[in-house]
Design a protein around this motif. Sequence first.
Motif, PDB file in Angstrom:
ATOM      1  N   GLN A  46       0.802  -1.220   0.000  1.00 49.13           N
ATOM      2  CA  GLN A  46       0.000   0.000   0.000  1.00 49.13           C
ATOM      3  C   GLN A  46       0.839   1.276   0.000  1.00 49.13           C
ATOM      4  OE1 GLN A  46      -2.054  -0.900   3.623  1.00 49.13           O
ATOM      5  NE2 GLN A  46      -3.753  -1.974   2.623  1.00 49.13           N
ATOM      6  N   ALA A  47       2.150   1.139   0.127  1.00 51.49           N
ATOM      7  CA  ALA A  47       3.001   2.299   0.420  1.00 51.49           C
ATOM      8  C   ALA A  47       3.145   3.287  -0.734  1.00 51.49           C
ATOM      9  CB  ALA A  47       4.379   1.814   0.867  1.00 51.49           C
ATOM     10  N   HIS A  48       3.008   2.844  -1.974  1.00 53.88           N
ATOM     11  CA  HIS A  48       3.291   3.734  -3.107  1.00 53.88           C
ATOM     12  C   HIS A  48       2.155   3.691  -4.136  1.00 53.88           C
ATOM     13  CE1 HIS A  48       7.424   4.690  -1.883  1.00 53.88           C
ATOM     14  NE2 HIS A  48       7.440   3.453  -1.417  1.00 53.88           N
ATOM     15  N   PRO A  49       0.997   4.198  -3.787  1.00 55.40           N
ATOM     16  CA  PRO A  49      -0.129   4.168  -4.740  1.00 55.40           C
ATOM     17  C   PRO A  49       0.141   4.956  -6.015  1.00 55.40           C
ATOM     18  CG  PRO A  49      -0.616   5.597  -2.875  1.00 55.40           C
ATOM     19  CD  PRO A  49       0.621   4.853  -2.521  1.00 55.40           C
ATOM     20  N   ASP A  50       1.021   5.941  -5.946  1.00 62.61           N
ATOM     21  CA  ASP A  50       1.355   6.729  -7.143  1.00 62.61           C
ATOM     22  C   ASP A  50       2.537   6.166  -7.902  1.00 62.61           C
ATOM     23  OD1 ASP A  50      -0.719   8.550  -6.654  1.00 62.61           O
ATOM     24  OD2 ASP A  50       0.526   9.698  -5.261  1.00 62.61           O
ATOM     25  N   GLY A  51       3.047   5.040  -7.476  1.00 59.81           N
ATOM     26  CA  GLY A  51       4.109   4.375  -8.207  1.00 59.81           C
ATOM     27  C   GLY A  51       5.473   5.004  -8.002  1.00 59.81           C
ATOM     28  N   PHE A  52       6.358   4.727  -8.957  1.00 61.21           N
ATOM     29  CA  PHE A  52       7.745   5.154  -8.869  1.00 61.21           C
ATOM     30  C   PHE A  52       8.139   5.914 -10.139  1.00 61.21           C
ATOM     31  CE2 PHE A  52       7.165   1.125  -6.650  1.00 61.21           C
ATOM     32  CZ  PHE A  52       7.596   1.451  -5.374  1.00 61.21           C
ATOM     33  N   ALA A  53       9.064   6.826  -9.976  1.00 62.11           N
ATOM     34  CA  ALA A  53       9.538   7.606 -11.121  1.00 62.11           C
ATOM     35  C   ALA A  53      10.520   6.817 -11.976  1.00 62.11           C
ATOM     36  CB  ALA A  53      10.186   8.897 -10.635  1.00 62.11           C
ATOM     37  N   SER A  54      11.156   5.791 -11.399  1.00 62.34           N
ATOM     38  CA  SER A  54      12.186   5.039 -12.128  1.00 62.34           C
ATOM     39  C   SER A  54      12.308   3.640 -11.541  1.00 62.34           C
ATOM     40  CB  SER A  54      13.536   5.741 -12.026  1.00 62.34           C
ATOM     41  OG  SER A  54      13.997   5.732 -10.673  1.00 62.34           O
ATOM     42  N   TYR A  55      12.981   2.766 -12.290  1.00 60.96           N
ATOM     43  CA  TYR A  55      13.252   1.423 -11.787  1.00 60.96           C
ATOM     44  C   TYR A  55      14.199   1.478 -10.594  1.00 60.96           C
ATOM     45  CZ  TYR A  55      10.971  -0.665 -15.846  1.00 60.96           C
ATOM     46  OH  TYR A  55      10.046  -1.059 -16.778  1.00 60.96           O
ATOM     47  N   ALA A  56      15.124   2.432 -10.619  1.00 62.23           N
ATOM     48  CA  ALA A  56      16.061   2.568  -9.504  1.00 62.23           C
ATOM     49  C   ALA A  56      15.324   2.893  -8.207  1.00 62.23           C
ATOM     50  CB  ALA A  56      17.093   3.654  -9.824  1.00 62.23           C
ATOM     51  N   ALA A 100      -0.060   5.614 -18.095  1.00 57.78           N
ATOM     52  CA  ALA A 100      -0.128   6.692 -19.086  1.00 57.78           C
ATOM     53  C   ALA A 100       0.626   7.930 -18.626  1.00 57.78           C
ATOM     54  CB  ALA A 100      -1.592   7.039 -19.355  1.00 57.78           C
ATOM     55  N   ASP A 101       0.806   8.068 -17.302  1.00 59.41           N
ATOM     56  CA  ASP A 101       1.535   9.214 -16.758  1.00 59.41           C
ATOM     57  C   ASP A 101       3.029   8.989 -16.683  1.00 59.41           C
ATOM     58  OD1 ASP A 101       1.598   7.310 -14.783  1.00 59.41           O
ATOM     59  OD2 ASP A 101       0.714   8.555 -13.211  1.00 59.41           O
ATOM     60  N   GLY A 102       3.483   7.817 -17.174  1.00 59.80           N
ATOM     61  CA  GLY A 102       4.904   7.509 -17.155  1.00 59.80           C
ATOM     62  C   GLY A 102       5.408   6.929 -15.846  1.00 59.80           C
ATOM     63  N   ARG A 103       4.542   6.837 -14.843  1.00 57.90           N
ATOM     64  CA  ARG A 103       4.933   6.276 -13.550  1.00 57.90           C
ATOM     65  C   ARG A 103       4.891   4.744 -13.602  1.00 57.90           C
ATOM     66  NH1 ARG A 103       7.011   9.570  -9.656  1.00 57.90           N
ATOM     67  NH2 ARG A 103       5.926   8.408  -7.992  1.00 57.90           N
ATOM     68  N   LEU A 104       5.760   4.129 -12.832  1.00 56.31           N
ATOM     69  CA  LEU A 104       5.823   2.671 -12.756  1.00 56.31           C
ATOM     70  C   LEU A 104       5.065   2.204 -11.520  1.00 56.31           C
ATOM     71  CD1 LEU A 104       9.641   2.333 -13.512  1.00 56.31           C
ATOM     72  CD2 LEU A 104       7.776   1.780 -15.085  1.00 56.31           C
ATOM     73  N   ARG A 105       4.104   1.313 -11.722  1.00 54.86           N
ATOM     74  CA  ARG A 105       3.303   0.785 -10.613  1.00 54.86           C
ATOM     75  C   ARG A 105       3.380  -0.728 -10.607  1.00 54.86           C
ATOM     76  NH1 ARG A 105       0.796   5.285 -12.591  1.00 54.86           N
ATOM     77  NH2 ARG A 105       0.198   6.866 -11.033  1.00 54.86           N
ATOM     78  N   TRP A 106       3.117  -1.301  -9.452  1.00 58.23           N
ATOM     79  CA  TRP A 106       3.182  -2.755  -9.315  1.00 58.23           C
ATOM     80  C   TRP A 106       2.232  -3.434 -10.302  1.00 58.23           C
ATOM     81  CZ3 TRP A 106       7.472  -3.540  -7.164  1.00 58.23           C
ATOM     82  CH2 TRP A 106       7.895  -2.845  -6.028  1.00 58.23           C
ATOM     83  N   HIS A 107       2.545  -4.682 -10.608  1.00 54.63           N
ATOM     84  CA  HIS A 107       1.866  -5.447 -11.650  1.00 54.63           C
ATOM     85  C   HIS A 107       0.477  -5.908 -11.254  1.00 54.63           C
ATOM     86  CE1 HIS A 107       2.511  -8.880  -9.075  1.00 54.63           C
ATOM     87  NE2 HIS A 107       3.723  -8.399  -8.875  1.00 54.63           N
ATOM     88  N   TRP A 108       0.037  -5.691 -10.014  1.00 51.14           N
ATOM     89  CA  TRP A 108      -1.252  -6.204  -9.572  1.00 51.14           C
ATOM     90  C   TRP A 108      -2.301  -5.098  -9.554  1.00 51.14           C
ATOM     91  CZ3 TRP A 108      -1.585  -3.248  -5.313  1.00 51.14           C
ATOM     92  CH2 TRP A 108      -0.413  -3.005  -4.588  1.00 51.14           C
TER      93      TRP A 108
END
Length: 297
Positions: A150-160, A190-198
């Motif tokens: 639940q910690a990152h609903p907006d995803g990540f800016a990069s794989y790093a 669509a916003d370019g953010r990386l989110r978990w696969h689920w």
Amino acid sequence: MVSASSIEKTVSRAASVDGLELAVEVRHPAGAPALLFAHGFGQTRGAWRGASSALAAQGYRCVSFDARGHGESDWLPGGEYHMEQFIGDLRVLAHAELHKPILVGASMGGLLGLMLAGEIDPDAFRALVLVDITPRWETAGVERILAFMQAHPDGFASYAEAAEEIARYLPHRGGRKSEDQLRPLLREGADGRLRWHWDPALLGGELVRESERYQPRLMAAAAKVVVPVLLLSGGRSDVVSRDTVDEFLKLVPHAEHVELPRATHMVAGDANDAFTREIARFVGKLSSPDRSDAVTA
């Protein structure tokens, strides 16, 4: 034994009873003894890559899949996921095999296997391997897993950035996952953010909201399981404890328990060599002529 790199791997789609399609990966041809791998909540079939490669090289047919709402499988329109759907998916895949498979189920996957084998369809599996899960679990450990999800609903800016978060969650592993390792675990929006696969709807569904309500039903199902059972637990797990293991062994007195002392709840990832060795040993005993495939009730 053959080289793992020479084992044929195929990825296909399988339709469940409600038409949802599941991504299914198979290593080794039909006819070999079958192991059906069911991953935990928030994981994908990739959690089994090391184990399925090693066991396929030993001659087993290894079938793994992404549960609905996970990985490359379909997400449920409306997001109303519930336990019976996941049990139904597992049942479809079990009966798709030429011979009854041995279920290797981690966490959620193991609980689904218990429900299927003990309550709904005793003929689904030849045996069960439960990976760090018992019908009653330690709430604090599950809450830690859910907090990470639940910690990152907006995803990540990069794989790093995602790699850094995983390293904090699994500090005992050391190092950082590469972009190639992370790519199957993340989706670019669509916003370019990386989110978990689920599917985020999973977190608001009954699997999370009502999970402890299922414990009496799971315990009753476990008590009715008659096929051989191996419980593999992590010595450093915060989900399974000595108390929950002892309780399970009273419910299923014919079950065998092996603790892998250095593993956490993520047993296959923490101790893959020992994990696959124990599975091969257990399955090898099933094949011996002096043991039947079921325990007399």
